[in-house]
Design an enzyme around this catalytic site. Sequence first.
Site, PDB file in Angstrom:
ATOM      1  N   GLY A  21       0.717   5.331  -8.073  1.00  0.00           N
ATOM      2  CA  GLY A  21      -0.759   5.722  -7.559  1.00  0.00           C
ATOM      3  C   GLY A  21      -0.963   7.222  -7.617  1.00  0.00           C
ATOM      4  O   GLY A  21      -0.440   7.915  -8.181  1.00  0.00           O
ATOM      5  N   LYS A  27       3.357   9.900   1.878  1.00  0.00           N
ATOM      6  CA  LYS A  27       3.405  11.324   2.383  1.00  0.00           C
ATOM      7  C   LYS A  27       2.280  11.525   3.289  1.00  0.00           C
ATOM      8  O   LYS A  27       2.577  12.060   4.312  1.00  0.00           O
ATOM      9  CB  LYS A  27       3.198  12.090   1.096  1.00  0.00           C
ATOM     10  CG  LYS A  27       4.449  12.168   0.152  1.00  0.00           C
ATOM     11  CD  LYS A  27       4.424  13.141  -0.670  1.00  0.00           C
ATOM     12  CE  LYS A  27       4.981  12.883  -1.936  1.00  0.00           C
ATOM     13  NZ  LYS A  27       4.122  12.275  -2.961  1.00  0.00           N
ATOM     14  N   ASN A  35       0.635  -0.101  -5.725  1.00  0.00           N
ATOM     15  CA  ASN A  35      -0.780  -0.007  -6.898  1.00  0.00           C
ATOM     16  C   ASN A  35      -0.351  -0.944  -7.845  1.00  0.00           C
ATOM     17  O   ASN A  35       0.638  -0.806  -8.607  1.00  0.00           O
ATOM     18  CB  ASN A  35      -0.907   1.460  -7.077  1.00  0.00           C
ATOM     19  CG  ASN A  35      -1.336   2.183  -5.968  1.00  0.00           C
ATOM     20  OD1 ASN A  35      -0.749   2.412  -4.896  1.00  0.00           O
ATOM     21  ND2 ASN A  35      -2.708   3.094  -6.231  1.00  0.00           N
ATOM     22  N   GLU A  85      -4.643  -1.524  -3.796  1.00  0.00           N
ATOM     23  CA  GLU A  85      -3.479  -1.363  -3.062  1.00  0.00           C
ATOM     24  C   GLU A  85      -2.843  -1.959  -2.207  1.00  0.00           C
ATOM     25  O   GLU A  85      -3.715  -2.464  -1.237  1.00  0.00           O
ATOM     26  CB  GLU A  85      -3.526   0.309  -2.581  1.00  0.00           C
ATOM     27  CG  GLU A  85      -4.139   1.122  -3.284  1.00  0.00           C
ATOM     28  CD  GLU A  85      -4.462   2.318  -2.574  1.00  0.00           C
ATOM     29  OE1 GLU A  85      -3.720   2.852  -1.579  1.00  0.00           O
ATOM     30  OE2 GLU A  85      -5.453   3.275  -2.975  1.00  0.00           O
ATOM     31  N   ILE A  88       2.783  -3.996   2.419  1.00  0.00           N
ATOM     32  CA  ILE A  88       3.485  -5.067   2.697  1.00  0.00           C
ATOM     33  C   ILE A  88       3.926  -4.985   4.298  1.00  0.00           C
ATOM     34  O   ILE A  88       4.381  -3.892   4.303  1.00  0.00           O
ATOM     35  CB  ILE A  88       4.615  -5.305   1.822  1.00  0.00           C
ATOM     36  CG1 ILE A  88       3.886  -5.807   0.196  1.00  0.00           C
ATOM     37  CG2 ILE A  88       5.238  -6.578   2.223  1.00  0.00           C
ATOM     38  CD1 ILE A  88       4.926  -5.826  -0.888  1.00  0.00           C
ATOM     39  N   HIS A  90       6.506  -5.187   5.781  1.00  0.00           N
ATOM     40  CA  HIS A  90       7.972  -5.298   5.776  1.00  0.00           C
ATOM     41  C   HIS A  90       8.591  -3.814   5.478  1.00  0.00           C
ATOM     42  O   HIS A  90       7.992  -3.303   4.800  1.00  0.00           O
ATOM     43  CB  HIS A  90       8.342  -6.057   4.677  1.00  0.00           C
ATOM     44  CG  HIS A  90      10.070  -6.374   4.592  1.00  0.00           C
ATOM     45  ND1 HIS A  90      10.922  -7.057   5.556  1.00  0.00           N
ATOM     46  CD2 HIS A  90      10.835  -5.688   3.530  1.00  0.00           C
ATOM     47  CE1 HIS A  90      12.068  -6.815   5.015  1.00  0.00           C
ATOM     48  NE2 HIS A  90      11.963  -6.076   4.064  1.00  0.00           N
ATOM     49  N   TYR A  97       8.803   0.470  -7.804  1.00  0.00           N
ATOM     50  CA  TYR A  97       8.118   0.726  -8.983  1.00  0.00           C
ATOM     51  C   TYR A  97       8.607  -0.050 -10.066  1.00  0.00           C
ATOM     52  O   TYR A  97       9.824  -0.175 -10.165  1.00  0.00           O
ATOM     53  CB  TYR A  97       8.165   2.277  -9.191  1.00  0.00           C
ATOM     54  CG  TYR A  97       7.271   3.254  -8.205  1.00  0.00           C
ATOM     55  CD1 TYR A  97       5.943   3.032  -8.203  1.00  0.00           C
ATOM     56  CD2 TYR A  97       8.018   3.988  -7.455  1.00  0.00           C
ATOM     57  CE1 TYR A  97       5.225   3.871  -7.305  1.00  0.00           C
ATOM     58  CE2 TYR A  97       7.397   4.806  -6.650  1.00  0.00           C
ATOM     59  CZ  TYR A  97       5.731   4.785  -6.430  1.00  0.00           C
ATOM     60  OH  TYR A  97       5.444   5.420  -5.304  1.00  0.00           O
ATOM     61  N   ARG A 110     -12.770  -5.806   6.373  1.00  0.00           N
ATOM     62  CA  ARG A 110     -14.085  -4.547   6.789  1.00  0.00           C
ATOM     63  C   ARG A 110     -14.234  -4.106   5.444  1.00  0.00           C
ATOM     64  O   ARG A 110     -13.376  -4.043   4.662  1.00  0.00           O
ATOM     65  CB  ARG A 110     -13.510  -3.884   7.751  1.00  0.00           C
ATOM     66  CG  ARG A 110     -12.623  -2.910   7.420  1.00  0.00           C
ATOM     67  CD  ARG A 110     -12.046  -1.885   8.455  1.00  0.00           C
ATOM     68  NE  ARG A 110     -11.146  -0.987   8.073  1.00  0.00           N
ATOM     69  CZ  ARG A 110     -10.829   0.026   7.498  1.00  0.00           C
ATOM     70  NH1 ARG A 110     -11.707   0.332   6.951  1.00  0.00           N
ATOM     71  NH2 ARG A 110      -9.666   0.447   7.031  1.00  0.00           N
TER      72      ARG A 110
HETATM   73  P1  ADP Z   1       1.912   5.610  -4.922  1.00  0.00           P
HETATM   74  O1  ADP Z   1       0.789   6.521  -4.888  1.00  0.00           O
HETATM   75  O2  ADP Z   1       2.535   5.939  -6.025  1.00  0.00           O
HETATM   76  O3  ADP Z   1       1.341   4.369  -4.861  1.00  0.00           O
HETATM   77  P2  ADP Z   1       2.747   5.433  -2.220  1.00  0.00           P
HETATM   78  O4  ADP Z   1       3.015   6.570  -1.467  1.00  0.00           O
HETATM   79  O5  ADP Z   1       1.573   4.756  -1.956  1.00  0.00           O
HETATM   80  O6  ADP Z   1       2.800   6.109  -3.536  1.00  0.00           O
HETATM   81  O7  ADP Z   1       3.983   4.628  -1.973  1.00  0.00           O
HETATM   82  C1  ADP Z   1       3.892   3.521  -2.804  1.00  0.00           C
HETATM   83  C2  ADP Z   1       5.360   2.785  -3.131  1.00  0.00           C
HETATM   84  O8  ADP Z   1       6.154   2.645  -2.168  1.00  0.00           O
HETATM   85  C3  ADP Z   1       5.394   1.411  -3.514  1.00  0.00           C
HETATM   86  O9  ADP Z   1       5.026   1.446  -4.995  1.00  0.00           O
HETATM   87  C4  ADP Z   1       6.655   1.003  -3.428  1.00  0.00           C
HETATM   88  O10 ADP Z   1       7.345   1.157  -4.496  1.00  0.00           O
HETATM   89  C5  ADP Z   1       6.950   1.590  -2.102  1.00  0.00           C
HETATM   90  N1  ADP Z   1       7.111   0.904  -0.685  1.00  0.00           N
HETATM   91  C6  ADP Z   1       7.974   0.875   0.036  1.00  0.00           C
HETATM   92  N2  ADP Z   1       7.940   0.086   1.171  1.00  0.00           N
HETATM   93  C7  ADP Z   1       6.594  -0.276   0.998  1.00  0.00           C
HETATM   94  C8  ADP Z   1       5.750  -1.407   1.652  1.00  0.00           C
HETATM   95  N3  ADP Z   1       6.151  -1.922   2.698  1.00  0.00           N
HETATM   96  N4  ADP Z   1       4.459  -1.781   1.082  1.00  0.00           N
HETATM   97  C9  ADP Z   1       3.966  -1.323  -0.189  1.00  0.00           C
HETATM   98  N5  ADP Z   1       5.101  -0.191  -0.776  1.00  0.00           N
HETATM   99  C10 ADP Z   1       6.090   0.126  -0.365  1.00  0.00           C
HETATM  100  N1  RBF Z   2      -9.163   4.412   2.320  1.00  0.00           N
HETATM  101  C1  RBF Z   2     -10.271   5.017   2.667  1.00  0.00           C
HETATM  102  O1  RBF Z   2     -11.000   5.759   1.981  1.00  0.00           O
HETATM  103  N2  RBF Z   2     -11.105   4.085   3.723  1.00  0.00           N
HETATM  104  C2  RBF Z   2     -10.581   3.213   4.305  1.00  0.00           C
HETATM  105  O2  RBF Z   2     -11.325   2.699   5.084  1.00  0.00           O
HETATM  106  C3  RBF Z   2      -9.452   2.682   3.999  1.00  0.00           C
HETATM  107  N3  RBF Z   2      -8.962   1.533   4.455  1.00  0.00           N
HETATM  108  C4  RBF Z   2      -7.554   1.124   4.050  1.00  0.00           C
HETATM  109  C5  RBF Z   2      -6.787  -0.103   4.632  1.00  0.00           C
HETATM  110  C6  RBF Z   2      -5.734  -0.502   4.406  1.00  0.00           C
HETATM  111  C7  RBF Z   2      -5.192  -1.599   5.358  1.00  0.00           C
HETATM  112  C8  RBF Z   2      -4.899   0.324   3.373  1.00  0.00           C
HETATM  113  C9  RBF Z   2      -3.620  -0.348   3.285  1.00  0.00           C
HETATM  114  C10 RBF Z   2      -5.684   1.535   2.924  1.00  0.00           C
HETATM  115  C11 RBF Z   2      -6.886   1.855   3.128  1.00  0.00           C
HETATM  116  N4  RBF Z   2      -7.329   2.948   2.705  1.00  0.00           N
HETATM  117  C12 RBF Z   2      -8.677   3.416   3.088  1.00  0.00           C
HETATM  118  C13 RBF Z   2      -6.880   3.420   1.241  1.00  0.00           C
HETATM  119  C14 RBF Z   2      -6.018   4.744   1.567  1.00  0.00           C
HETATM  120  O3  RBF Z   2      -6.748   5.988   1.643  1.00  0.00           O
HETATM  121  C15 RBF Z   2      -5.028   4.667   0.210  1.00  0.00           C
HETATM  122  O4  RBF Z   2      -3.917   3.772   0.545  1.00  0.00           O
HETATM  123  C16 RBF Z   2      -4.024   6.150   0.514  1.00  0.00           C
HETATM  124  O5  RBF Z   2      -5.164   7.112  -0.159  1.00  0.00           O
HETATM  125  C17 RBF Z   2      -3.046   6.066  -0.836  1.00  0.00           C
HETATM  126  O6  RBF Z   2      -3.501   5.874  -1.962  1.00  0.00           O
HETATM  127 MG    MG Z   3      -0.116   3.826  -3.306  1.00  0.00          MG
END
Ligand code: ADP
Ligand code: RBF
Ligand code: MG
Length: 170
Positions: A21, A27, A35, A85, A88, A90, A97, A110
């Site tokens: 993603g 980070k 994603n 997105e 999980i 856990h 990936y 919401r």
């Molecule tokens: P990206 O922008 O590539 O989605 P993220 O920082 O959002 O990067 O990290 C997502 C990745 O982290 C997932 O694709 C998966 O491989 C890993 N991951 C590890 N733990 C979890 C979790 N509890 N829920 C979702 N993804 C997780």
């Molecule tokens: N992004 C937003 O810009 N506004 C939100 O209200 C928002 N709510 C989120 C709620 C949940 C439960 C999760 C998992 C993500 C949410 N995000 C929201 C997305 C978030 O900005 C995104 O996961 C990160 O930028 C990484 O792609």
């Molecule tokens: Mg992601």
Amino acid sequence: MPATKTLGCLPFFAKGIVVKGFGRGSKELGIPTANYTSEVVETLPNDLETGIYYGYAKVDGGPVYKMVMSIGWNPFYKNVKKSMETHILHNFESDFYGSMLKTCIINYIRPEQSYESLDALIDAIKSDIAYADTQLDLPEYSALQTHSFFNAEKPQDVNTSELILPGSSL
Ligand code: ADP
Ligand code: RBF
Ligand code: MG
């Protein structure tokens, strides 16, 4: 309150491969989100509004866990691409990936919002997680954990997304 037409789309089942993603979830927020590809995002019904949802998720042949899902454009980051997105509930040992992610979207929490700070966004997401954690213990929801969608023996190596439409037998 979600629109009635949104509720009519639920529960919604989706499956597809986990792709890279925006690289921000873990980070910047400390909350990783798996994603889906844009092909899977495009199969969402038009009637399903963007926002934050909860339900269940399964990675490959693993157990069914609780999840929260963000569907939309992440207004805090002003994304131009709609994303779907899943976080999980856990702690995984490592990234997954390329794995097959099956999700059952059960209910709306919401709308997506922009926040004044990153900390405010993180707090909102943490409260979504806590809310989903409680809701998903209710028997009317937890019954979906054992839905045949999660158990069907199917090849896990398909590289295409597939969609199961609502109204499929529960
Ligand atoms: P990206 O922008 O590539 O989605 P993220 O920082 O959002 O990067 O990290 C997502 C990745 O982290 C997932 O694709 C998966 O491989 C890993 N991951 C590890 N733990 C979890 C979790 N509890 N829920 C979702 N993804 C997780
Ligand atoms: N992004 C937003 O810009 N506004 C939100 O209200 C928002 N709510 C989120 C709620 C949940 C439960 C999760 C998992 C993500 C949410 N995000 C929201 C997305 C978030 O900005 C995104 O996961 C990160 O930028 C990484 O792609
Ligand atoms: Mg992601």
